[in-house]
Motif scaffolding. Sequence first.
Motif, PDB file in Angstrom:
ATOM      1  N   LEU A   1      31.550  55.639  12.093  1.00  0.00           N
ATOM      2  CA  LEU A   1      31.278  55.213  13.606  1.00  0.00           C
ATOM      3  C   LEU A   1      32.192  53.968  14.253  1.00  0.00           C
ATOM      4  O   LEU A   1      33.008  53.580  13.841  1.00  0.00           O
ATOM      5  CB  LEU A   1      30.242  53.955  13.962  1.00  0.00           C
ATOM      6  CG  LEU A   1      28.522  54.929  13.778  1.00  0.00           C
ATOM      7  CD1 LEU A   1      27.870  54.370  12.792  1.00  0.00           C
ATOM      8  CD2 LEU A   1      28.631  55.427  14.522  1.00  0.00           C
ATOM      9  N   SER A   2      32.590  54.549  15.326  1.00  0.00           N
ATOM     10  CA  SER A   2      33.688  54.492  16.607  1.00  0.00           C
ATOM     11  C   SER A   2      33.206  53.677  17.852  1.00  0.00           C
ATOM     12  O   SER A   2      32.778  54.578  18.025  1.00  0.00           O
ATOM     13  CB  SER A   2      34.866  54.531  16.338  1.00  0.00           C
ATOM     14  OG  SER A   2      35.199  55.856  16.666  1.00  0.00           O
TER      15      SER A   2
ATOM     16  N   ILE B   1      26.602  56.946  25.065  1.00  0.00           N
ATOM     17  CA  ILE B   1      26.338  55.753  25.169  1.00  0.00           C
ATOM     18  C   ILE B   1      27.670  55.300  24.450  1.00  0.00           C
ATOM     19  O   ILE B   1      28.021  53.655  24.494  1.00  0.00           O
ATOM     20  CB  ILE B   1      25.327  55.142  24.391  1.00  0.00           C
ATOM     21  CG1 ILE B   1      25.353  55.393  22.242  1.00  0.00           C
ATOM     22  CG2 ILE B   1      24.318  55.261  25.097  1.00  0.00           C
ATOM     23  CD1 ILE B   1      24.511  54.623  21.938  1.00  0.00           C
ATOM     24  N   GLY B   2      28.823  55.901  24.608  1.00  0.00           N
ATOM     25  CA  GLY B   2      30.440  54.847  24.341  1.00  0.00           C
ATOM     26  C   GLY B   2      30.559  55.238  22.414  1.00  0.00           C
ATOM     27  O   GLY B   2      31.603  54.303  22.146  1.00  0.00           O
ATOM     28  N   TRP B   3      29.692  55.665  21.800  1.00  0.00           N
ATOM     29  CA  TRP B   3      30.077  55.488  20.817  1.00  0.00           C
ATOM     30  C   TRP B   3      29.807  57.037  19.762  1.00  0.00           C
ATOM     31  O   TRP B   3      29.779  58.396  20.475  1.00  0.00           O
ATOM     32  CB  TRP B   3      28.590  54.898  19.725  1.00  0.00           C
ATOM     33  CG  TRP B   3      28.475  53.744  19.690  1.00  0.00           C
ATOM     34  CD1 TRP B   3      27.917  53.114  21.027  1.00  0.00           C
ATOM     35  CD2 TRP B   3      29.320  52.792  18.528  1.00  0.00           C
ATOM     36  NE1 TRP B   3      28.310  51.765  20.421  1.00  0.00           N
ATOM     37  CE2 TRP B   3      28.831  51.013  19.631  1.00  0.00           C
ATOM     38  CE3 TRP B   3      30.140  52.819  17.244  1.00  0.00           C
ATOM     39  CZ2 TRP B   3      29.033  50.430  18.386  1.00  0.00           C
ATOM     40  CZ3 TRP B   3      29.991  51.295  16.892  1.00  0.00           C
ATOM     41  CH2 TRP B   3      30.353  50.315  17.743  1.00  0.00           C
ATOM     42  N   TYR B   4      31.100  57.102  18.814  1.00  0.00           N
ATOM     43  CA  TYR B   4      31.505  58.322  18.165  1.00  0.00           C
ATOM     44  C   TYR B   4      31.451  57.940  17.045  1.00  0.00           C
ATOM     45  O   TYR B   4      31.946  57.070  16.182  1.00  0.00           O
ATOM     46  CB  TYR B   4      33.220  59.185  18.482  1.00  0.00           C
ATOM     47  CG  TYR B   4      33.156  59.067  20.137  1.00  0.00           C
ATOM     48  CD1 TYR B   4      33.525  60.106  20.835  1.00  0.00           C
ATOM     49  CD2 TYR B   4      33.612  57.901  21.260  1.00  0.00           C
ATOM     50  CE1 TYR B   4      33.129  60.077  22.044  1.00  0.00           C
ATOM     51  CE2 TYR B   4      33.336  57.807  22.656  1.00  0.00           C
ATOM     52  CZ  TYR B   4      33.436  58.749  23.014  1.00  0.00           C
ATOM     53  OH  TYR B   4      33.703  58.991  23.849  1.00  0.00           O
ATOM     54  N   ARG B   5      31.058  59.204  15.918  1.00  0.00           N
ATOM     55  CA  ARG B   5      31.189  59.586  14.891  1.00  0.00           C
ATOM     56  C   ARG B   5      31.525  60.322  14.141  1.00  0.00           C
ATOM     57  O   ARG B   5      31.411  61.324  14.601  1.00  0.00           O
ATOM     58  CB  ARG B   5      29.621  59.767  14.319  1.00  0.00           C
ATOM     59  CG  ARG B   5      29.102  59.767  12.884  1.00  0.00           C
ATOM     60  CD  ARG B   5      27.691  60.346  12.424  1.00  0.00           C
ATOM     61  NE  ARG B   5      26.882  60.868  13.434  1.00  0.00           N
ATOM     62  CZ  ARG B   5      26.150  60.947  13.700  1.00  0.00           C
ATOM     63  NH1 ARG B   5      24.959  59.288  14.242  1.00  0.00           N
ATOM     64  NH2 ARG B   5      25.160  61.638  14.534  1.00  0.00           N
ATOM     65  N   CYS B   6      32.549  60.541  13.002  1.00  0.00           N
ATOM     66  CA  CYS B   6      33.539  61.081  12.587  1.00  0.00           C
ATOM     67  C   CYS B   6      32.768  62.180  11.712  1.00  0.00           C
ATOM     68  O   CYS B   6      31.694  62.101  11.227  1.00  0.00           O
ATOM     69  CB  CYS B   6      34.428  60.281  11.588  1.00  0.00           C
ATOM     70  SG  CYS B   6      35.559  61.280  10.880  1.00  0.00           S
ATOM     71  N   ALA B   7      33.166  63.495  11.640  1.00  0.00           N
ATOM     72  CA  ALA B   7      32.914  64.514  10.764  1.00  0.00           C
ATOM     73  C   ALA B   7      31.885  63.724   9.733  1.00  0.00           C
ATOM     74  O   ALA B   7      32.835  62.978   8.575  1.00  0.00           O
ATOM     75  CB  ALA B   7      33.921  65.351  11.059  1.00  0.00           C
TER      76      ALA B   7
END
Length: 120
Positions: free
Chosen positions: A33-34, A21-27
């Motif tokens: 959240l970006s 859905i176009g979101w990314y979570r860092c480690a």
Amino acid sequence: HGRTFHAELYASLPHDVLEAIGWYRCANPCNYLSYGCIERDAHNATCSVIHALTTPQPAAPAPCNNPTDPWATIRALCPPTRRDDLEVRIANGISVADVHSLLITWLSEAQAAPFAHGEH
């Protein structure tokens, strides 16, 4: 508003669902959240967690999720109670971008449903 209103939902989703859905979570332990690759890459360039986890030659970031059929991913993520509604909207020409917001709402409803009926 994804970081404020949907923070708990996003925190509970696995990486593959977020990316769909176009979101990314860092480690971990950062978990920033970006939305989108540009914001993700900007964060990764300065994130102390990412830098601590990488070798002196950091690997290139994973490519943005750009499936050849974005509807396949959306259909797979859609709660069963909303699939008919999704198909009607697809047939009526809704854009992938617009359905992403609906999908978040529908996932939130599905997650909250057991609590609405007294189940824990």
